[in-house]
Design a protein around this motif. Structure first.
Motif, PDB file in Angstrom:
ATOM      1  N   GLU A 207      -3.550 -23.088   0.321  1.00  0.00           N
ATOM      2  CA  GLU A 207      -2.716 -22.533   1.206  1.00  0.00           C
ATOM      3  C   GLU A 207      -1.790 -23.663   1.828  1.00  0.00           C
ATOM      4  O   GLU A 207      -0.641 -23.567   2.318  1.00  0.00           O
TER       5      GLU A 207
ATOM      6  N   ARG B 197       0.906 -25.008  -0.124  1.00  0.00           N
ATOM      7  CA  ARG B 197       2.016 -24.209  -0.390  1.00  0.00           C
ATOM      8  C   ARG B 197       2.915 -24.071   0.982  1.00  0.00           C
ATOM      9  O   ARG B 197       3.891 -24.388   0.700  1.00  0.00           O
ATOM     10  N   GLU B 198       2.217 -24.140   1.988  1.00  0.00           N
ATOM     11  CA  GLU B 198       3.186 -24.107   3.186  1.00  0.00           C
ATOM     12  C   GLU B 198       3.921 -25.310   3.163  1.00  0.00           C
ATOM     13  O   GLU B 198       4.986 -25.201   3.850  1.00  0.00           O
TER      14      GLU B 198
END
Length: 198
Positions: A120, A123-124
């Motif tokens: 995550e 991805r950010e």
């Protein structure tokens, strides 16, 4: 002989790299010597992989998968250079390595993630930095995604310069319509055809 080792049973096993050798340290073995041998193995494999200064960042689940993907990228029909490689899930550090291409060639600020998960945080960060991450379980799907992305970038560049670009054309001076022969020349022209292939 094959063995199954649960990552819950071995401390630090989640950091192991797929397709690499597993060394067992016995009570009489020197841990530092084993580490050195393991690192030599890893360095020899990684150094045998061709990387260029400009290219995409390639990430795969295991060494064999990585080598297969890099071979496909080198073929004449594909021809996508790789500037960096990684094995295992995509983390923030991988995105940062890929973001270096934003300074050189924006279209290569891209990660091809073959059969791996993207954390995550990664991805950010990729969204924040503008690094494209393409994921697929089939090598050719990664190529198709990247090719579509490159085609989109080329179309955008054409649109950007289309207003500024001056394309050659063929004109004909209309007889008896030359109004001024010196600075500034004033005359009437007939447009015959344009050359838009430039």
């Amino acid at each position: 002989m094959s063995a199954f080792i649960s990552s819950g049973l071995v401390k630090g096993f989640e950091h192991a790299i797929g397709s690499t050798s597993l060394y067992v340290v016995g009570p009489d073995d020197d841990v530092e010597d084993i580490k050195e041998v393991a690192m030599k193995d890893m360095k020899s494999v990684v150094s045998s992989i061709d990387k260029s200064e400009e290219g995409v960042y390639v990430q795969a689940t295991a060494l064999g998968s990585l080598e297969a993907l890099l071979e496909v990228l080198k073929t004449s029909g594909v021809s996508i250079p790789a500037s960096g490689i990684g094995i295992g899930p995509v983390h923030k550090k991988d995105v940062i390595k890929s973001s270096v291409m934003l300074e050189n060639k924006k279209e290569y600020a891209t990660m091809l993630a073959f059969d791996v998960k993207v954390t995550e945080g990664a991805r950010e960060l990729s969204d924040k930095l503008g690094v494209k991450v393409f994921m697929a379980d089939i090598i050719y799907h990664l190529f198709d995604q990247f090719k579509a992305y490159i085609d989109t970038i080329k179309d955008e560049k054409k649109k950007e310069v289309a207003e500024e670009a001056v394309f050659p054309c063929v004109l004909k001076i209309i007889p008896n319509c030359v109004f001024n022969k010196k600075d500034p020349i004033v005359l009437e022209l007939m447009f015959l055809r344009a050359f838009s292939g430039y």
